[in-house]
Enzyme design. Structure first.
Site, PDB file in Angstrom:
ATOM      1  N   HIS A  36       1.013   4.100  -8.889  1.00  0.00           N
ATOM      2  CA  HIS A  36       1.204   2.225  -9.058  1.00  0.00           C
ATOM      3  C   HIS A  36       1.379   1.871  -9.911  1.00  0.00           C
ATOM      4  CE1 HIS A  36      -0.793   2.108  -4.243  1.00  0.00           C
ATOM      5  NE2 HIS A  36      -0.320   0.898  -4.734  1.00  0.00           N
ATOM      6  N   HIS A  42       6.574   4.073  -2.213  1.00  0.00           N
ATOM      7  CA  HIS A  42       5.809   4.702  -1.294  1.00  0.00           C
ATOM      8  C   HIS A  42       5.657   4.033   0.419  1.00  0.00           C
ATOM      9  CE1 HIS A  42       3.409   1.774  -3.409  1.00  0.00           C
ATOM     10  NE2 HIS A  42       2.733   1.880  -2.844  1.00  0.00           N
ATOM     11  N   CYS A  76      -3.880  -3.774   5.571  1.00  0.00           N
ATOM     12  CA  CYS A  76      -2.993  -3.188   4.888  1.00  0.00           C
ATOM     13  C   CYS A  76      -3.003  -1.756   4.556  1.00  0.00           C
ATOM     14  CB  CYS A  76      -1.765  -3.373   3.836  1.00  0.00           C
ATOM     15  SG  CYS A  76      -2.425  -4.541   2.332  1.00  0.00           S
ATOM     16  N   HIS A  78      -1.522   2.990   3.552  1.00  0.00           N
ATOM     17  CA  HIS A  78      -0.786   3.083   3.113  1.00  0.00           C
ATOM     18  C   HIS A  78      -0.833   4.622   3.428  1.00  0.00           C
ATOM     19  CE1 HIS A  78      -1.277   1.703  -1.404  1.00  0.00           C
ATOM     20  NE2 HIS A  78      -0.355   1.510  -0.387  1.00  0.00           N
ATOM     21  N   GLU A  96     -10.716  -1.268   8.187  1.00  0.00           N
ATOM     22  CA  GLU A  96     -10.891  -2.218   8.013  1.00  0.00           C
ATOM     23  C   GLU A  96     -12.055  -3.337   8.644  1.00  0.00           C
ATOM     24  OE1 GLU A  96      -7.959  -3.996   5.256  1.00  0.00           O
ATOM     25  OE2 GLU A  96      -7.603  -2.215   4.805  1.00  0.00           O
ATOM     26  N   GLU A 121       3.998  -2.542  -6.965  1.00  0.00           N
ATOM     27  CA  GLU A 121       3.281  -1.943  -5.066  1.00  0.00           C
ATOM     28  C   GLU A 121       5.686  -2.073  -5.640  1.00  0.00           C
ATOM     29  OE1 GLU A 121       2.313  -0.571  -4.084  1.00  0.00           O
ATOM     30  OE2 GLU A 121       0.079  -1.909  -3.355  1.00  0.00           O
ATOM     31  N   GLU A 123       6.933  -0.476  -2.275  1.00  0.00           N
ATOM     32  CA  GLU A 123       6.728   0.028  -1.046  1.00  0.00           C
ATOM     33  C   GLU A 123       7.692  -0.165   0.127  1.00  0.00           C
ATOM     34  OE1 GLU A 123       1.995  -0.514  -0.601  1.00  0.00           O
ATOM     35  OE2 GLU A 123       2.852  -2.357   0.643  1.00  0.00           O
TER      36      GLU A 123
END
Length: 183
Positions: A36, A42, A76, A78, A96, A121, A123
């Protein structure tokens, strides 16, 4: 301590996540903080939970390393270095939301957002959807609120106040609603 340093302390800065190319081929891994800070591409995923014509939204905790206090999809995250994308998706949904439901991947997209605190970000985001109507146990380390919103109300909110939503949500949510309405 700077805002960026404080934000980085709230994420697991040593957790390694998957670096990918624009074809979603894994090219390595790096710590979440470095990814980041440097804006490296990523692999990420976004989970959308629906119940009929309603979508579950969460308000990101205000001290998140970016997009704090903004409304976003159910959860959300990774893919970690040691797991598959599928394992990551179900792990994070349980962490979460305390939810377990079937998920299907609808599409993926690439986006890049530079935040005021200097983080980026960048992504390749895999978007998953699931239907669920049971109890939800929101993780207070990740989000401060949750709510179910009817698609039409959500469209109006996003049109009138886009600044209240995360950058990836603004891209993905309209696509999801369009796909669901076409069924």
């Amino acid at each position: 301590m700077t805002v960026m340093e404080e934000g980085l302390l709230t994420m697991n800065s040593m957790e390694k996540i998957m670096l990918v190319d624009l074809n979603d081929q894994i090219i390595g891994s790096e710590t979440k903080s470095v990814v980041h800070e440097k804006g490296l591409l990523h692999r990420a995923f976004s989970i959308f939970i629906i119940n009929g014509d309603k979508m579950l939204l969460q308000k990101r905790k205000s001290d998140k390393y970016h997009s704090g206090g903004l409304w976003s999809n159910a959860c959300c995250s990774h893919q970690r270095e040691e797991e598959t994308l599928n394992d990551a998706v179900y792990r994070r949904m349980a962490e979460e939301l305390g939810v377990d439901c079937d998920l299907n991947e609808l599409f993926s997209f690439v986006y890049r957002t530079v935040f005021e605190n200097g983080l980026t970000e960048y992504e390749l985001d895999h978007v998953f959807i699931g239907e669920y109507c049971g109890a939800i146990s929101l993780n207070p380390e990740e989000a401060s609120e949750m709510r179910w919103v009817r698609f039409n109300d959500l469209k109006n909110e996003m049109k009138n106040s886009p600044e209240l939503f995360s950058s990836w949500f603004i891209i993905a949510a309209p696509k999801i609603m369009h796909i669901l309405e076409e069924k």
